[in-house]
Design an enzyme around this catalytic site. Structure first.
Site, PDB file in Angstrom:
ATOM      1  N   LYS A  91     -89.194   6.278 -38.193  1.00  0.00           N
ATOM      2  CA  LYS A  91     -89.215   7.388 -39.162  1.00  0.00           C
ATOM      3  C   LYS A  91     -89.426   6.864 -40.584  1.00  0.00           C
ATOM      4  CE  LYS A  91     -86.261  10.747 -37.754  1.00  0.00           C
ATOM      5  NZ  LYS A  91     -85.069  11.589 -37.769  1.00  0.00           N
ATOM      6  N   LYS A 103     -78.172   2.923 -37.392  1.00  0.00           N
ATOM      7  CA  LYS A 103     -77.424   4.060 -36.830  1.00  0.00           C
ATOM      8  C   LYS A 103     -76.113   3.544 -36.288  1.00  0.00           C
ATOM      9  CE  LYS A 103     -79.199   8.019 -36.283  1.00  0.00           C
ATOM     10  NZ  LYS A 103     -79.408   9.110 -37.152  1.00  0.00           N
ATOM     11  N   THR A 186     -83.811  18.781 -44.636  1.00  0.00           N
ATOM     12  CA  THR A 186     -84.429  18.679 -43.313  1.00  0.00           C
ATOM     13  C   THR A 186     -85.018  20.020 -42.873  1.00  0.00           C
ATOM     14  OG1 THR A 186     -82.916  16.909 -42.765  1.00  0.00           O
ATOM     15  CG2 THR A 186     -84.058  17.923 -40.933  1.00  0.00           C
TER      16      THR A 186
HETATM   17  P1  NAD Z   1     -75.539  21.343 -36.795  1.00  0.00           P
HETATM   18  O1  NAD Z   1     -74.363  20.769 -36.136  1.00  0.00           O
HETATM   19  O2  NAD Z   1     -75.446  21.902 -38.163  1.00  0.00           O
HETATM   20  O3  NAD Z   1     -76.151  22.506 -35.862  1.00  0.00           O
HETATM   21  C1  NAD Z   1     -76.392  22.322 -34.496  1.00  0.00           C
HETATM   22  C2  NAD Z   1     -76.801  23.655 -33.904  1.00  0.00           C
HETATM   23  O4  NAD Z   1     -77.145  23.448 -32.532  1.00  0.00           O
HETATM   24  C3  NAD Z   1     -75.684  24.694 -33.922  1.00  0.00           C
HETATM   25  O5  NAD Z   1     -76.236  25.955 -34.220  1.00  0.00           O
HETATM   26  C4  NAD Z   1     -75.173  24.667 -32.482  1.00  0.00           C
HETATM   27  O6  NAD Z   1     -74.579  25.888 -32.063  1.00  0.00           O
HETATM   28  C5  NAD Z   1     -76.461  24.405 -31.750  1.00  0.00           C
HETATM   29  N1  NAD Z   1     -76.235  23.904 -30.396  1.00  0.00           N
HETATM   30  C6  NAD Z   1     -75.417  22.888 -30.008  1.00  0.00           C
HETATM   31  N2  NAD Z   1     -75.424  22.774 -28.669  1.00  0.00           N
HETATM   32  C7  NAD Z   1     -76.246  23.746 -28.207  1.00  0.00           C
HETATM   33  C8  NAD Z   1     -76.651  24.162 -26.927  1.00  0.00           C
HETATM   34  N3  NAD Z   1     -76.186  23.578 -25.813  1.00  0.00           N
HETATM   35  N4  NAD Z   1     -77.520  25.188 -26.825  1.00  0.00           N
HETATM   36  C9  NAD Z   1     -77.980  25.817 -27.932  1.00  0.00           C
HETATM   37  N5  NAD Z   1     -77.635  25.483 -29.174  1.00  0.00           N
HETATM   38  C10 NAD Z   1     -76.780  24.461 -29.313  1.00  0.00           C
HETATM   39  O7  NAD Z   1     -76.671  20.203 -36.706  1.00  0.00           O
HETATM   40  P2  NAD Z   1     -77.971  20.065 -37.604  1.00  0.00           P
HETATM   41  O8  NAD Z   1     -77.649  19.212 -38.773  1.00  0.00           O
HETATM   42  O9  NAD Z   1     -78.580  21.401 -37.802  1.00  0.00           O
HETATM   43  O10 NAD Z   1     -78.897  19.162 -36.660  1.00  0.00           O
HETATM   44  C11 NAD Z   1     -79.610  19.746 -35.583  1.00  0.00           C
HETATM   45  C12 NAD Z   1     -80.446  18.661 -34.911  1.00  0.00           C
HETATM   46  O11 NAD Z   1     -81.341  18.081 -35.870  1.00  0.00           O
HETATM   47  C13 NAD Z   1     -79.625  17.479 -34.348  1.00  0.00           C
HETATM   48  O12 NAD Z   1     -80.277  17.055 -33.176  1.00  0.00           O
HETATM   49  C14 NAD Z   1     -79.758  16.401 -35.401  1.00  0.00           C
HETATM   50  O13 NAD Z   1     -79.675  15.101 -34.863  1.00  0.00           O
HETATM   51  C15 NAD Z   1     -81.177  16.662 -35.897  1.00  0.00           C
HETATM   52  N6  NAD Z   1     -81.408  16.190 -37.263  1.00  0.00           N
HETATM   53  C16 NAD Z   1     -80.634  16.633 -38.284  1.00  0.00           C
HETATM   54  C17 NAD Z   1     -80.879  16.186 -39.580  1.00  0.00           C
HETATM   55  C18 NAD Z   1     -80.067  16.699 -40.737  1.00  0.00           C
HETATM   56  O14 NAD Z   1     -80.425  16.366 -41.875  1.00  0.00           O
HETATM   57  N7  NAD Z   1     -79.048  17.493 -40.520  1.00  0.00           N
HETATM   58  C19 NAD Z   1     -81.899  15.260 -39.828  1.00  0.00           C
HETATM   59  C20 NAD Z   1     -82.683  14.823 -38.746  1.00  0.00           C
HETATM   60  C21 NAD Z   1     -82.418  15.292 -37.465  1.00  0.00           C
END
Ligand code: NAD
Length: 412
Positions: A91, A103, A186
């Site tokens: 990335k 990580k 993001t």
């Molecule tokens: P978050 O914890 O704020 O939100 C996660 C969401 O996923 C919630 O709405 C939750 O209810 C939902 N979820 C969890 N399990 C689920 C399931 N079984 N079925 C349906 N929905 C489900 O997390 P986030 O920060 O929004 O991150 C989301 C994804 O993006 C993750 O995979 C994370 O690794 C990736 N990501 C996040 C960032 C960041 O800056 N936050 C950056 C790169 C990648």
């Protein structure tokens, strides 16, 4: 079935072969440069003691210090950290960021700790990790950690060293030398990279039907951006509830409803939807923004979307990826689509080192430009190699940059 580490390593080998990367460099990148596991003893509020397993993986520092990602989740293990660190290296390099992939984290459930226990655990992570500082390895936030966690970690680091050193930790609050724009980086980036991909295939945004899995930090901000651009967000699914509306959901109202009710359930004029139904629904754009590995070959067979935008890390298995590409689906890969936060961390570091802090507009514009440029470069690379996969284009570009640095250093 292959796990995440095996899939990421296979993808690296695939990209390296097409990009004709020096085999010695590929061998070097096949495993992390450094991986450490340690145990954190913690006194709980009730006086009992517990021990938590913790890890930190630094994949390669050929391009610069390793950076990012402190995950606190119950099932975290070393292999997951290794896979995520490799993806972070890609990335960074795909985005021309002078950093390697880092990580780590703790196998713990933040929801089962009190606020004080959680603070003590975050601080102990830094004490037991003993990070070597901003020129070596810089922890940032990930699942289970946020700005407050990173503030505690930075404070602990500064208490130990006795020096103010805001660049030692990323994703900290602006008041401690962090940057503006962290929460939305993001989610907005997901939309901006999608927009760049849509332009390339002459896909019309107005009225496009969008389905999103995940309504957290990334999914909810992306949903707002899609709606603002004239798209119809027709379906959203969270861990415990999901809603569908043929004519599109009002995202701001849905956020208010969840705030009040604690779930998406019973939002007026909607029908409930499961994850499976969401993936198979009649949408133009599908955005997995929750979990890795959710779009398997079986699920992919039912996907009707024309564009898949990977907001989560590695939501699509390699088999599903191949099937969708062969069906003509445009895939906007995770290493480009969700790179908003890594570009922001780079800006956070630049501001911290210069002790000069930028306004929100500058940050927003810089993020958009960097993300769009990386996407265009990956798409061009894919075209040069006559590949349908922009993902492979991004991985080849990244590996070529790391290869150049490794050779210049005389490591291979
Ligand atoms: P978050 O914890 O704020 O939100 C996660 C969401 O996923 C919630 O709405 C939750 O209810 C939902 N979820 C969890 N399990 C689920 C399931 N079984 N079925 C349906 N929905 C489900 O997390 P986030 O920060 O929004 O991150 C989301 C994804 O993006 C993750 O995979 C994370 O690794 C990736 N990501 C996040 C960032 C960041 O800056 N936050 C950056 C790169 C990648």
């Amino acid at each position: 079935m292959e796990d995440f580490l095996e899939q990421s390593t296979r993808l690296m080998h695939q990209a390296a072969e097409i990009g004709k990367i020096n085999p010695d460099v590929v061998e070097l990148l096949s495993a992390p440069a450094r991986a450490t596991s340690f145990r954190i003893p913690l006194k709980m509020d009730d006086g009992s003691s517990r021990v938590f397993d913790a890890h930190r993986v630094c994949h390669t520092d050929a391009l610069g210090p390793t950076r990012d990602g402190t995950r606190i989740s119950p099932d975290l293990n070393l292999d997951e950290c290794k896979a995520l660190a490799l993806v972070m290296s890609i990335k960074h390099a795909a985005g021309r960021i002078p950093a390697g992939g880092g990580k780590g984290g703790i196998a713990a459930d933040p929801g089962k700790l009190s606020k004080h226990e959680f603070e003590r655990l975050c601080r102990a992570y830094i004490r037991y990790l003993r990070p070597s500082g901003p020129d070596c390895d810089v922890p940032g936030a990930d699942v289970g950690t946020d700005m407050q966690s990173m503030a505690w970690m930075l404070d602990e680091y500064e208490q130990i060293t006795g020096h103010h050193s805001p660049v030692a930790v990323n994703d900290k609050p602006p008041i401690l030398g962090g940057t503006l724009g962290g929460y939305e980086a993001t989610g907005l980036g997901v939309f901006e990279v999608f927009q760049a991909a849509a332009e390339q295939i002459d896909f019309k945004l107005e009225g496009a039907r969008v389905a999103i899995q995940g309504f957290g930090q990334v999914g909810s901000v992306a949903a707002q951006a899609f709606q603002k651009a004239g798209c119809k967000v027709i379906a959203i699914r969270e861990i415990d509830s999901g809603v569908y509306a043929e004519e599109g959901l009002d995202i701001d109202e849905l956020l208010k409803h969840r705030e009040k009710e604690g779930s998406l359930e019973n939002f007026p004029n909607t029908q409930p939807i499961t994850n499976e139904e969401l993936f198979a629904c009649d949408c133009d754009v599908l955005v997995p923004a929750a979990l890795q590995g959710v779009i398997t070959k079986e699920i992919a067979e039912k996907v009707k979307a024309r564009i898949l935008v990977e907001a989560a890390n590695a939501p699509t298995t390699l088999e599903a990826d191949e099937l969708l590409l062969n069906r003509g689906v445009t895939i906007v890969p995770d290493v480009l689509a969700n790179a908003g936060s890594v570009h922001l961390c780079q800006m956070e570091r630049t501001q911290g080192l210069a002790d000069d802090y930028w306004g929100a507009e500058t940050i927003s514009e810089q993020r958009r430009q960097r993300l769009v440029h990386s996407y265009q470069q990956a798409a061009e690379c894919a075209e040069r190699h006559q590949l349908k996969s922009v993902r492979l284009g991004a991985w080849i570009n990244a590996l070529k940059r790391i290869e150049e640095a490794v050779i210049a250093r005389g490591w291979c």
